[in-house]
Design an enzyme around this catalytic site. Sequence first.
Site, PDB file in Angstrom:
ATOM      1  N   ASN A   1      10.227   0.684  -8.682  1.00  0.00           N
ATOM      2  CA  ASN A   1      10.383   2.054  -8.205  1.00  0.00           C
ATOM      3  C   ASN A   1      11.875   2.355  -8.199  1.00  0.00           C
ATOM      4  O   ASN A   1      12.652   1.656  -7.542  1.00  0.00           O
ATOM      5  CB  ASN A   1       9.832   2.215  -6.791  1.00  0.00           C
ATOM      6  CG  ASN A   1       8.324   2.070  -6.739  1.00  0.00           C
ATOM      7  OD1 ASN A   1       7.660   1.976  -7.782  1.00  0.00           O
ATOM      8  ND2 ASN A   1       7.768   2.054  -5.543  1.00  0.00           N
TER       9      ASN A   1
ATOM     10  N   HIS B   1       0.272  -0.067   0.556  1.00  0.00           N
ATOM     11  CA  HIS B   1       1.351   0.933   0.534  1.00  0.00           C
ATOM     12  C   HIS B   1       1.550   1.413   1.969  1.00  0.00           C
ATOM     13  O   HIS B   1       1.330   2.571   2.309  1.00  0.00           O
ATOM     14  CB  HIS B   1       0.992   2.076  -0.430  1.00  0.00           C
ATOM     15  CG  HIS B   1       2.178   2.872  -0.908  1.00  0.00           C
ATOM     16  ND1 HIS B   1       2.460   3.091  -2.239  1.00  0.00           N
ATOM     17  CD2 HIS B   1       3.160   3.493  -0.230  1.00  0.00           C
ATOM     18  CE1 HIS B   1       3.556   3.829  -2.359  1.00  0.00           C
ATOM     19  NE2 HIS B   1       4.003   4.088  -1.146  1.00  0.00           N
TER      20      HIS B   1
ATOM     21  N   GLU C   1       6.962  -2.013  -2.334  1.00  0.00           N
ATOM     22  CA  GLU C   1       8.295  -1.990  -1.721  1.00  0.00           C
ATOM     23  C   GLU C   1       8.401  -2.773  -0.403  1.00  0.00           C
ATOM     24  O   GLU C   1       8.579  -2.190   0.670  1.00  0.00           O
ATOM     25  CB  GLU C   1       8.733  -0.535  -1.477  1.00  0.00           C
ATOM     26  CG  GLU C   1       8.775   0.311  -2.737  1.00  0.00           C
ATOM     27  CD  GLU C   1       9.359   1.696  -2.498  1.00  0.00           C
ATOM     28  OE1 GLU C   1       9.594   2.069  -1.336  1.00  0.00           O
ATOM     29  OE2 GLU C   1       9.603   2.403  -3.490  1.00  0.00           O
TER      30      GLU C   1
ATOM     31  N   ARG D   1      -1.748   5.717 -10.577  1.00  0.00           N
ATOM     32  CA  ARG D   1      -1.463   4.673  -9.599  1.00  0.00           C
ATOM     33  C   ARG D   1      -1.741   5.225  -8.198  1.00  0.00           C
ATOM     34  O   ARG D   1      -1.121   6.212  -7.786  1.00  0.00           O
ATOM     35  CB  ARG D   1      -0.001   4.213  -9.714  1.00  0.00           C
ATOM     36  CG  ARG D   1       0.392   3.218  -8.643  1.00  0.00           C
ATOM     37  CD  ARG D   1       1.777   2.606  -8.847  1.00  0.00           C
ATOM     38  NE  ARG D   1       2.086   1.784  -7.695  1.00  0.00           N
ATOM     39  CZ  ARG D   1       3.028   2.075  -6.782  1.00  0.00           C
ATOM     40  NH1 ARG D   1       3.803   3.144  -6.922  1.00  0.00           N
ATOM     41  NH2 ARG D   1       3.204   1.298  -5.747  1.00  0.00           N
TER      42      ARG D   1
ATOM     43  N   TYR E   1      14.837   5.404  -7.772  1.00  0.00           N
ATOM     44  CA  TYR E   1      15.170   6.774  -7.382  1.00  0.00           C
ATOM     45  C   TYR E   1      16.652   7.083  -7.494  1.00  0.00           C
ATOM     46  O   TYR E   1      17.030   8.185  -7.856  1.00  0.00           O
ATOM     47  CB  TYR E   1      14.723   7.039  -5.938  1.00  0.00           C
ATOM     48  CG  TYR E   1      13.224   7.139  -5.810  1.00  0.00           C
ATOM     49  CD1 TYR E   1      12.579   8.342  -6.032  1.00  0.00           C
ATOM     50  CD2 TYR E   1      12.441   6.016  -5.493  1.00  0.00           C
ATOM     51  CE1 TYR E   1      11.199   8.443  -5.940  1.00  0.00           C
ATOM     52  CE2 TYR E   1      11.067   6.114  -5.397  1.00  0.00           C
ATOM     53  CZ  TYR E   1      10.450   7.338  -5.623  1.00  0.00           C
ATOM     54  OH  TYR E   1       9.085   7.435  -5.544  1.00  0.00           O
TER      55      TYR E   1
ATOM     56  N   GLU F   1       7.325   4.114  -9.963  1.00  0.00           N
ATOM     57  CA  GLU F   1       7.662   5.378  -9.300  1.00  0.00           C
ATOM     58  C   GLU F   1       9.031   5.826  -9.771  1.00  0.00           C
ATOM     59  O   GLU F   1       9.963   5.013  -9.874  1.00  0.00           O
ATOM     60  CB  GLU F   1       7.734   5.231  -7.765  1.00  0.00           C
ATOM     61  CG  GLU F   1       6.409   5.119  -7.073  1.00  0.00           C
ATOM     62  CD  GLU F   1       6.552   4.957  -5.565  1.00  0.00           C
ATOM     63  OE1 GLU F   1       7.527   5.474  -4.966  1.00  0.00           O
ATOM     64  OE2 GLU F   1       5.678   4.304  -4.971  1.00  0.00           O
TER      65      GLU F   1
END
Length: 455
Positions: free
Chosen positions: A290, A120, A165, A76, A292, A350
Site C-alpha cells: 500500500n 483489516h 498494514e 480487494r 500513498y 492500495e
Amino acid sequence: MPPPFPPTFLWGAATAAYQVEGSPLADGAGASIWHRFCHTPGRVHNGDTGDVACDHYNRFREDVALMRELGLGAYRFSIAWGRVLPEGTGKINERGLDFYRRLVDSLREAGIAPVATLYHWDLPAALDDRGGWVNRDAADWFAEYAAVCYRALDDRVELWATLNEPWVVTDGGYLAGVLAPGHRSAFEAARAGHNLLRAHAAAVEAYRAEGKGRIGVVVNVEPKHPASERPEDLAATARADAYMNRHYLDPLFLGCYPEELAGIYGEAWSEVFDREAGALNVPIDWLGLNYYSRNVVRHQADAWPTAAARVRQPRSIHTETDWEVYPDGLEETLRWIANRYGSIPLYVTENGAAFYDPPSPIEGRVDDPLRIAYLREHLRAVGRAISAGVDVRGYFAWSLLDNLEWAHGYSKRFGIVHVDFATQQRTIKASGRWYAEAISSGAPRTPASRSARPA
Ligand code: BGC
C-alpha cells in the site's frame, strides 16, 4: 495505459469491511473494536460510525455492477472476523459467512477476481476483552478464524492476504491511540506488532494445510528521505525506516528484526521478539504494497518513539489528509523491495488520494482532476518499475467507494466512485471514468484465472 503492463496484469480497486459494509451487527455478527471505538464519544470525527457506511452489506450487487462498468479485473475486500466468529473463536456464524459467499459468487459471475484480506483492523471486541493483539494467543485465534474462511471460500478466492498494514494496527491502535482500540503504550505496541507477525505466520501455515491458491500479506511502506545530510538527520531517517518499513518486512523475508528497534522501543522491546523472529519468515506467494506518500525526516529528540519528525514539503501538492503527493516514491519502493527482499510477485494493493469532493454530485457529475493526476502519475511510476524488471502483477485503486476513513469519519473521500451518504446514491467520478479508460487500453478485462488449479 500504454505498455509495459502485461496482459495478465490485475486491475482492481479495494475496500475494507468496516469502512463500507454497514450493518455491523447484522445476522448474528459480533461487535468489533471499531464498532466500539466509533461509539465512544470523541474518538471519531463528527461522531461518525460504520453503522451504515456505504451499505455495501445490502448493496454489494449494485457495487459489483459498478465494478463491471469500470472494467475491473479484481476486487480487494476484507472479511469481518466478527461476522464469521462472533466471539472471535469457537462458534461459527454461517449467516456471516454467507454474505462473503454471495459476494465472491457475484464477483465471479461478473468475471472479477475476489482478493480477500482476512484482517483489516476490525478485531472482534470479545478478543479485545482478552487482551487483543497484546495476548500471545492471538496467533492461534487468528489461525482458527483464517482456516474457517479458507474452508468456506478458498475455491473462489483468487488471492488471500493475512493482514492489512500491521504497522498501522500497531502504531495507530496501540502506540499513538488514534485508531481502535485506542491504547497508548510502547509496551503494548511492541507486543502487538510481534503477535501480528506471529498470527500472520500461523495463518499462512494453516493455509498450506487447507488451501490450494496463493496467500500473502499487505504492508504499507513510505520511503524515508533525510531532510539534510547531517548525521543526526541520517540516523533519524534510518530509525523512521526501521520503525515503519523494515519492522515488518525484515522478519517476513529475512527472519530478523532491524537492530534499531531495540533502541527505539527501549525497555518495551523484548529479546523474545528477536529470538522468535526466525519463525516469522514463512514462505508467502505474493506481497501487497500500500503506497500513498513519502516522508522527509529530521531528528527531533521529543518525537515519540523514534526521535524522528516529518518535515512538510512546502512546494509539494498535499492531499486532504495532508500527505505529500510523491509518485516517484512508488517506483522507488517497488525497486527497493525487489532489491532488498528478492523476487516475489508484488501487487500494489492500495494507492489513492483524498481530495475534496462535494457531498452530492453537481449536475450529476463529480469532477476530480487532482485524483486523476494522482492515479495517472502513480500508474506511470508502476510502469517504470515494471520496465526496470520488478515483478508487479496488479494495481488496486483505493478506494472503490468513498467510505468511513477511520478516525476521520466521512470527512475524507478517497473513492473513484462518489457516495452521497444522505441517499446512498453512487456516481462514478471522473477519476473512475479515467481509470476505466486506462484499464481498457492497458489490459484485458478478464483476470488471470485459477482454472489451472484442481477443482
Ligand atoms: C488503509 C485504508 C485507509 C487508507 C487511507 C490505508 O492505510 O489500509 O483502510 O482508508 O490507507 O487512509
